[in-house]
Design an enzyme around this catalytic site. Structure first.
Site, PDB file in Angstrom:
ATOM      1  CG  HIS A  67      -1.793   1.203   1.363  1.00  0.00           C
ATOM      2  ND1 HIS A  67      -3.147   1.182   1.176  1.00  0.00           N
ATOM      3  CD2 HIS A  67      -1.468   2.481   1.651  1.00  0.00           C
ATOM      4  CE1 HIS A  67      -3.623   2.411   1.342  1.00  0.00           C
ATOM      5  NE2 HIS A  67      -2.621   3.217   1.638  1.00  0.00           N
ATOM      6  CD  GLU A  68       1.665   3.499   3.660  1.00  0.00           C
ATOM      7  OE1 GLU A  68       1.900   4.626   3.197  1.00  0.00           O
ATOM      8  OE2 GLU A  68       0.566   3.185   4.171  1.00  0.00           O
ATOM      9  CG  HIS A  71       0.528   6.286  -0.718  1.00  0.00           C
ATOM     10  ND1 HIS A  71      -0.541   6.996  -1.227  1.00  0.00           N
ATOM     11  CD2 HIS A  71       0.044   5.620   0.354  1.00  0.00           C
ATOM     12  CE1 HIS A  71      -1.617   6.747  -0.496  1.00  0.00           C
ATOM     13  NE2 HIS A  71      -1.293   5.909   0.471  1.00  0.00           N
TER      14      HIS A  71
HETATM   15 ZN   LIG Z   1      -2.467   5.266   2.025  1.00  0.00          ZN
END
Ligand SMILES: [Zn+2]
Ligand SMILES: [Zn+2]
Length: 149
Positions: A67-68, A71
């Site tokens: 998830h990170e 980004h």
């Molecule tokens: Zn996030």
């Protein structure tokens, strides 16, 4: 898991799932409470919550890392890196990153049981069983157990 092991894991996942290197710093941050991980826009570093690993193991941590990294890689490439962006949603789906952080804080509950009807009553605080009675039948409550959920 140490910060070095975390760093190595993030680099490995970056290569395997994103086919791109992770060239910044990943570390555990004690101050994260309910968040699983965080991407710093300015430094490009990643923070992770050790509780994800402690409570859910390496597989769940890997999902938070993905998830990170979504980004991270999208932001580095100048693409839509925010949760609302379509590119972010697509990359998250493609790599199998987590959409939500699993619950990280456990709460303690006191469980009481009505002596008359048997109903269980769950409360955050301890009840004064001399004063509080069962809401259904007004029977006497007795303390049953303490649970964490
Ligand atoms: Zn996030
Ligand atoms: Zn009752």
């Amino acid at each position: 898991m140490t910060n070095q092991e975390l760093q190595a894991l993030v680099e490995k996942i970056s290569q395997e799932s994103f086919r791109q290197p992770f060239c910044h710093k990943a570390s555990f941050n004690q101050r994260l409470k309910t968040t699983g991980g965080r991407y710093h826009l300015k430094s490009h570093d990643l923070d992770f919550n050790h509780l994800v690993f402690e409570k859910y193991g390496i597989e769940e941590l890997a999902k938070v890392i993905k998830h990170e990294l979504c980004h991270y890689h999208l932001h580095m490439a100048g693409r839509g890196y925010q949760h609302k962006d379509r590119e972010f949603k697509q990359l998250l789906k493609k790599t199998g990153g987590s959409r939500f952080t699993p619950p990280l804080i456990t709460m303690t509950y006191q469980v009481y049981q009505c002596e008359k009807c048997g109903q269980e009553v769950k409360r955050r605080r301890k009840l004064d069983t001399e004063r509080f009675v069962c809401g259904d039948c007004l029977g006497k409550l007795k303390f049953l157990k303490t649970i964490e959920a």
